[in-house]
Write a protein that holds these residues in place. Structure first.
Motif, PDB file in Angstrom:
ATOM      1  N   LEU A   1     -27.411   7.712 -35.148  1.00  0.00           N
ATOM      2  CA  LEU A   1     -25.973   7.995 -35.100  1.00  0.00           C
ATOM      3  C   LEU A   1     -25.435   7.848 -33.676  1.00  0.00           C
ATOM      4  CD1 LEU A   1     -25.812  11.058 -37.521  1.00  0.00           C
ATOM      5  CD2 LEU A   1     -25.033   8.725 -37.971  1.00  0.00           C
ATOM      6  N   ALA A   2     -26.221   8.290 -32.690  1.00  0.00           N
ATOM      7  CA  ALA A   2     -25.781   8.174 -31.293  1.00  0.00           C
ATOM      8  C   ALA A   2     -25.647   6.706 -30.891  1.00  0.00           C
ATOM      9  CB  ALA A   2     -26.768   8.893 -30.380  1.00  0.00           C
ATOM     10  N   VAL A   3     -26.633   5.895 -31.272  1.00  0.00           N
ATOM     11  CA  VAL A   3     -26.586   4.468 -30.938  1.00  0.00           C
ATOM     12  C   VAL A   3     -25.414   3.793 -31.633  1.00  0.00           C
ATOM     13  CG1 VAL A   3     -27.797   2.265 -31.211  1.00  0.00           C
ATOM     14  CG2 VAL A   3     -29.031   4.286 -30.422  1.00  0.00           C
ATOM     15  N   LEU A   4     -25.189   4.141 -32.887  1.00  0.00           N
ATOM     16  CA  LEU A   4     -24.052   3.559 -33.617  1.00  0.00           C
ATOM     17  C   LEU A   4     -22.728   3.946 -32.961  1.00  0.00           C
ATOM     18  CD1 LEU A   4     -25.231   4.071 -37.318  1.00  0.00           C
ATOM     19  CD2 LEU A   4     -24.940   1.894 -36.122  1.00  0.00           C
ATOM     20  N   GLY A   5     -22.640   5.202 -32.505  1.00  0.00           N
ATOM     21  CA  GLY A   5     -21.412   5.634 -31.834  1.00  0.00           C
ATOM     22  C   GLY A   5     -21.166   4.857 -30.552  1.00  0.00           C
ATOM     23  N   ILE A   6     -22.213   4.662 -29.758  1.00  0.00           N
ATOM     24  CA  ILE A   6     -22.092   3.873 -28.520  1.00  0.00           C
ATOM     25  C   ILE A   6     -21.729   2.427 -28.853  1.00  0.00           C
ATOM     26  CG2 ILE A   6     -23.370   2.969 -26.543  1.00  0.00           C
ATOM     27  CD1 ILE A   6     -25.027   5.566 -26.611  1.00  0.00           C
ATOM     28  N   SER A   7     -22.332   1.898 -29.919  1.00  0.00           N
ATOM     29  CA  SER A   7     -22.071   0.516 -30.320  1.00  0.00           C
ATOM     30  C   SER A   7     -20.618   0.310 -30.703  1.00  0.00           C
ATOM     31  CB  SER A   7     -22.981   0.131 -31.493  1.00  0.00           C
ATOM     32  OG  SER A   7     -24.338   0.211 -31.132  1.00  0.00           O
ATOM     33  N   VAL A   8     -20.043   1.308 -31.372  1.00  0.00           N
ATOM     34  CA  VAL A   8     -18.624   1.216 -31.743  1.00  0.00           C
ATOM     35  C   VAL A   8     -17.767   1.065 -30.488  1.00  0.00           C
ATOM     36  CG1 VAL A   8     -16.670   2.523 -32.647  1.00  0.00           C
ATOM     37  CG2 VAL A   8     -18.801   2.425 -33.942  1.00  0.00           C
ATOM     38  N   THR A   9     -18.087   1.846 -29.457  1.00  0.00           N
ATOM     39  CA  THR A   9     -17.321   1.774 -28.208  1.00  0.00           C
ATOM     40  C   THR A   9     -17.437   0.395 -27.568  1.00  0.00           C
ATOM     41  OG1 THR A   9     -17.725   4.133 -27.816  1.00  0.00           O
ATOM     42  CG2 THR A   9     -17.019   2.805 -25.932  1.00  0.00           C
ATOM     43  N   LEU A  10     -18.651  -0.152 -27.516  1.00  0.00           N
ATOM     44  CA  LEU A  10     -18.845  -1.455 -26.891  1.00  0.00           C
ATOM     45  C   LEU A  10     -18.207  -2.572 -27.707  1.00  0.00           C
ATOM     46  CD1 LEU A  10     -22.563  -1.110 -25.710  1.00  0.00           C
ATOM     47  CD2 LEU A  10     -20.496  -1.049 -24.300  1.00  0.00           C
ATOM     48  N   GLU A  11     -18.322  -2.507 -29.028  1.00  0.00           N
ATOM     49  CA  GLU A  11     -17.693  -3.531 -29.874  1.00  0.00           C
ATOM     50  C   GLU A  11     -16.171  -3.456 -29.779  1.00  0.00           C
ATOM     51  OE1 GLU A  11     -18.716  -6.047 -31.304  1.00  0.00           O
ATOM     52  OE2 GLU A  11     -20.827  -5.806 -31.781  1.00  0.00           O
TER      53      GLU A  11
END
Length: 306
Positions: A118-128
């Protein structure tokens, strides 16, 4: 390099930087948690990185000078690379994710350390979101107030269209993957994770389909954007040496443009004067639209009229 080309290159580098970091984080999280949805997302991000390299190669190759075998240059090669990107997005990103999800449905396993996913997905949303912001910023500079959907259908910039499509698919996929992991944790049922992988794959294939449809139109030969086509016709008809435009053909050639005009000219004192008048019209077109590298002009009369 034209300003449009520079904008596309910036958007591609935004996407490449974001997706490179995301791919590494997702593969690590997928290995750590055993999440199928996370693995599907990692493969998607890796495919996106390869896609952006393809687009950069296309932009570089498009700048090759004309040759005897390619007298109009290599501008349209960007469409080939855009098609390769769409196919890679469909098969490596979409179809593989669906296959992975189906396999996970057959052999379900509980998630390990889902908070990491979930943490990685949250960071990924920010970068995308950062990548999509970069693409939309460049699109807004050239869209002339059009809605995104209309710009997507009418644009002739395949590389910018592909980057925007990828980013939108990525954000939608991340939302699905996040939801799937949350449902798997809350319900204790790992089937939700497998379903998330399948849905991510289907989303990617849908986006790839629409991108492929638009790039196909460019490869087979599209005119300039409608507003450019209309503006060129109005410009020619407003010229003092032109009585009316009988036919106008424009052909987008990557960043450049081919213009072919069949027009009824006003009477001139001599053949030489007519040639000079035609040259004036052609020069005025190329001064107003510098991307119109090739301009072919045919004086004629309308059928059935003297």
């Amino acid at each position: 390099m034209s300003s449009n080309n520079e904008g596309s290159t910036k958007a591609i580098f935004y996407a490449l930087g974001a997706n490179g970091g995301i791919a590494v984080a997702k593969f690590g999280a997928a290995a750590f948690t055993g999440s199928g949805a996370m693995l599907a997302e990692a493969i998607h991000s890796l495919a996106d990185c390869v896609n952006q390299v393809f687009l950069l190669l296309g932009l570089k190759e498009a700048k090759r000078p004309p040759s005897a075998s390619h007298p109009m240059g290599y501008g349209r090669v960007v469409y080939f690379w855009a098609m390769m990107v769409a196919l890679l997005l469909f098969f490596l990103g979409g179809a593989f994710s669906v296959m992975e999800g189906v396999e996970r449905l057959k052999h379900t396993e509980p998630l390990k350390n889902p908070l990491v996913a979930l943490a990685v997905l949250g960071i990924s949303v920010t970068l995308e979101a950062f990548s999509l912001y970069g693409a939309m910023k460049e699109i807004n500079k050239i869209s002339q107030g059009k809605s995104f959907i209309r710009w997507f259908r009418e644009t002739r910039q395949s590389e910018l269209m592909v980057v925007a499509g990828e980013d939108i698919a990525a954000l939608a996929g991340l939302a699905v993957a996040f939801t799937a992991v949350v449902l798997a944790v809350v319900t204790g049922n790992p089937v939700w994770d497998a379903v998330g992988s399948i849905v991510v794959g289907i989303l990617l294939m849908i986006v790839a389909f629409f991108v492929t449809r638009e790039v196909k139109a460019m490869i087979t030969g599209e005119s300039a954007a409608p507003e450019v086509n209309d503006a060129i016709k109005a410009h020619i008809e407003a010229h003092p040496h032109v009585e009316s435009v009988i036919n106008l053909i424009t052909l987008q050639w990557g960043e450049q443009l081919m213009v072919a005009v069949q027009a009824k000219m006003r009477r001139q004192e001599s053949d030489l004067a007519l040639v000079h008048a035609i040259n004036e019209v052609e020069e005025s077109i190329q001064q107003t639209w510098p991307q119109a590298k090739w301009c072919f002009f045919e004086p004629d009369i309308e059928a059935g009229k003297d």
